[in-house]
Design a protein around this motif. Sequence first.
Motif, PDB file in Angstrom:
ATOM      1  N   ILE A 158       0.829  -1.210   0.000  1.00  0.00           N
ATOM      2  CA  ILE A 158       0.000   0.000   0.000  1.00  0.00           C
ATOM      3  C   ILE A 158       0.865   1.263   0.000  1.00  0.00           C
ATOM      4  CG2 ILE A 158      -0.310   0.277   2.508  1.00  0.00           C
ATOM      5  CD1 ILE A 158      -3.173   0.413  -0.022  1.00  0.00           C
ATOM      6  N   THR A 159       2.096   1.168   0.503  1.00  0.00           N
ATOM      7  CA  THR A 159       2.996   2.325   0.558  1.00  0.00           C
ATOM      8  C   THR A 159       3.556   2.694  -0.814  1.00  0.00           C
ATOM      9  OG1 THR A 159       4.976   1.000   1.025  1.00  0.00           O
ATOM     10  CG2 THR A 159       3.675   1.742   2.924  1.00  0.00           C
ATOM     11  N   LEU A 160       3.342   1.842  -1.806  1.00  0.00           N
ATOM     12  CA  LEU A 160       3.839   2.098  -3.155  1.00  0.00           C
ATOM     13  C   LEU A 160       2.863   2.926  -3.988  1.00  0.00           C
ATOM     14  CD1 LEU A 160       5.032  -1.555  -3.974  1.00  0.00           C
ATOM     15  CD2 LEU A 160       6.370   0.296  -2.927  1.00  0.00           C
ATOM     16  N   PHE A 161       1.670   3.135  -3.463  1.00  0.00           N
ATOM     17  CA  PHE A 161       0.590   3.723  -4.245  1.00  0.00           C
ATOM     18  C   PHE A 161       0.428   5.218  -3.997  1.00  0.00           C
ATOM     19  CE2 PHE A 161      -1.854  -0.499  -3.512  1.00  0.00           C
ATOM     20  CZ  PHE A 161      -0.958  -1.164  -4.308  1.00  0.00           C
ATOM     21  N   GLU A 162      -0.061   5.861  -5.051  1.00  0.00           N
ATOM     22  CA  GLU A 162      -0.512   7.240  -4.947  1.00  0.00           C
ATOM     23  C   GLU A 162      -2.025   7.249  -4.753  1.00  0.00           C
ATOM     24  OE1 GLU A 162      -0.364  10.588  -8.214  1.00  0.00           O
ATOM     25  OE2 GLU A 162       1.637  10.141  -7.407  1.00  0.00           O
ATOM     26  N   ALA A 163      -2.716   6.288  -5.405  1.00  0.00           N
ATOM     27  CA  ALA A 163      -4.176   6.205  -5.296  1.00  0.00           C
ATOM     28  C   ALA A 163      -4.653   4.834  -5.765  1.00  0.00           C
ATOM     29  CB  ALA A 163      -4.838   7.287  -6.147  1.00  0.00           C
ATOM     30  N   VAL A 164      -5.859   4.459  -5.290  1.00  0.00           N
ATOM     31  CA  VAL A 164      -6.527   3.234  -5.710  1.00  0.00           C
ATOM     32  C   VAL A 164      -7.990   3.579  -5.966  1.00  0.00           C
ATOM     33  CG1 VAL A 164      -7.225   0.894  -5.055  1.00  0.00           C
ATOM     34  CG2 VAL A 164      -5.002   1.773  -4.319  1.00  0.00           C
ATOM     35  N   TYR A 165      -8.516   3.154  -7.123  1.00  0.00           N
ATOM     36  CA  TYR A 165      -9.901   3.424  -7.474  1.00  0.00           C
ATOM     37  C   TYR A 165     -10.609   2.098  -7.779  1.00  0.00           C
ATOM     38  CZ  TYR A 165      -7.847   8.022  -8.175  1.00  0.00           C
ATOM     39  OH  TYR A 165      -7.163   9.193  -8.003  1.00  0.00           O
ATOM     40  N   SER A 166     -11.679   1.813  -7.027  1.00  0.00           N
ATOM     41  CA  SER A 166     -12.422   0.576  -7.234  1.00  0.00           C
ATOM     42  C   SER A 166     -13.780   0.677  -6.567  1.00  0.00           C
ATOM     43  CB  SER A 166     -11.658  -0.603  -6.633  1.00  0.00           C
ATOM     44  OG  SER A 166     -12.340  -1.813  -6.851  1.00  0.00           O
ATOM     45  N   SER A 167     -14.734  -0.081  -7.096  1.00  0.00           N
ATOM     46  CA  SER A 167     -16.046  -0.160  -6.465  1.00  0.00           C
ATOM     47  C   SER A 167     -16.040  -1.172  -5.317  1.00  0.00           C
ATOM     48  CB  SER A 167     -17.106  -0.563  -7.500  1.00  0.00           C
ATOM     49  OG  SER A 167     -16.810  -1.849  -8.013  1.00  0.00           O
ATOM     50  N   ASP A 168     -14.969  -1.954  -5.201  1.00  0.00           N
ATOM     51  CA  ASP A 168     -14.875  -2.995  -4.178  1.00  0.00           C
ATOM     52  C   ASP A 168     -13.421  -3.130  -3.745  1.00  0.00           C
ATOM     53  OD1 ASP A 168     -14.841  -5.346  -2.655  1.00  0.00           O
ATOM     54  OD2 ASP A 168     -16.370  -6.300  -3.894  1.00  0.00           O
ATOM     55  N   PRO A 169     -13.057  -2.591  -2.578  1.00  0.00           N
ATOM     56  CA  PRO A 169     -11.651  -2.593  -2.165  1.00  0.00           C
ATOM     57  C   PRO A 169     -11.056  -3.987  -1.982  1.00  0.00           C
ATOM     58  CG  PRO A 169     -13.055  -1.850  -0.363  1.00  0.00           C
ATOM     59  CD  PRO A 169     -13.919  -1.963  -1.576  1.00  0.00           C
ATOM     60  N   THR A 170     -11.877  -5.000  -1.720  1.00  0.00           N
ATOM     61  CA  THR A 170     -11.342  -6.348  -1.544  1.00  0.00           C
ATOM     62  C   THR A 170     -10.979  -7.000  -2.879  1.00  0.00           C
ATOM     63  OG1 THR A 170     -13.574  -7.282  -1.474  1.00  0.00           O
ATOM     64  CG2 THR A 170     -12.537  -6.752   0.639  1.00  0.00           C
ATOM     65  N   ALA A 171     -11.452  -6.442  -3.973  1.00  0.00           N
ATOM     66  CA  ALA A 171     -11.139  -6.994  -5.294  1.00  0.00           C
ATOM     67  C   ALA A 171      -9.635  -6.980  -5.548  1.00  0.00           C
ATOM     68  CB  ALA A 171     -11.869  -6.227  -6.389  1.00  0.00           C
ATOM     69  N   LEU A 172      -8.955  -5.944  -5.090  1.00  0.00           N
ATOM     70  CA  LEU A 172      -7.517  -5.837  -5.327  1.00  0.00           C
ATOM     71  C   LEU A 172      -6.755  -6.973  -4.653  1.00  0.00           C
ATOM     72  CD1 LEU A 172      -5.247  -4.274  -6.664  1.00  0.00           C
ATOM     73  CD2 LEU A 172      -5.157  -2.792  -4.648  1.00  0.00           C
ATOM     74  N   VAL A 173      -7.261  -7.475  -3.545  1.00  0.00           N
ATOM     75  CA  VAL A 173      -6.610  -8.582  -2.844  1.00  0.00           C
ATOM     76  C   VAL A 173      -6.937  -9.914  -3.528  1.00  0.00           C
ATOM     77  CG1 VAL A 173      -6.288  -9.706  -0.603  1.00  0.00           C
ATOM     78  CG2 VAL A 173      -6.688  -7.250  -0.700  1.00  0.00           C
ATOM     79  N   GLY A 174      -8.047  -9.970  -4.276  1.00  0.00           N
ATOM     80  CA  GLY A 174      -8.311 -11.163  -5.065  1.00  0.00           C
ATOM     81  C   GLY A 174      -9.686 -11.778  -4.961  1.00  0.00           C
ATOM     82  N   LEU A 175     -10.562 -11.246  -4.095  1.00  0.00           N
ATOM     83  CA  LEU A 175     -11.922 -11.782  -3.995  1.00  0.00           C
ATOM     84  C   LEU A 175     -12.863 -10.632  -3.659  1.00  0.00           C
ATOM     85  CD1 LEU A 175     -13.641 -14.406  -4.058  1.00  0.00           C
ATOM     86  CD2 LEU A 175     -13.343 -14.515  -1.581  1.00  0.00           C
TER      87      LEU A 175
END
Length: 189
Positions: A158-175
Amino acid sequence: MKNLVLASSSPYRRELLERLRIPFEIISPNIDESPLADETPQALVKRLSLQKAMTVAAHFNNHLIIGSDQVAVGDGELLTKPGDFDNAFKQLRSESGKKVLFYTGLVLLDSGSQQHQVDVVTTEVVFRPLSDIEITEYLQKDSPYNCAGSFRSEGLGITLFEAVYSSDPTALVGLPLISLNRMLKIFSK
């Protein structure tokens, strides 16, 4: 509700599904995850999610089977799981200061009726500019070698990011749990 089975060998998906506090079994589907010629990332994750669920459903008569798959795309190229430090370093260097799209496919399959629901959740990750030292230190601390895109957002990634855009934050982890919860409600009616 019917018993749940997670068609996955991913510890990240298992941890996410545990958040719902619903009992479930886990079976690894062991399928070929190679993309087909000219297959879009969205079509790939839909196909693989369904294939995982169908492979596992063959072992269960009347269960709800969860299949999920994720790919990352940077500069128009699929980003695979790096496997080792050198590949992860190259991936993170190429992602530095850029946007990477993650497509997370989800299928919920009723093994009794063979009815299923499908969704693809898109997550846009904007990486901040990263120095070689930052990349090296991150990889040594978090070892994300089995993660597409070479980071673990639930860890130090998470420290590598400037921003994250998604309708579902758990999607980035894989489910994508928001989508899964919606699907479970439909099948429980």
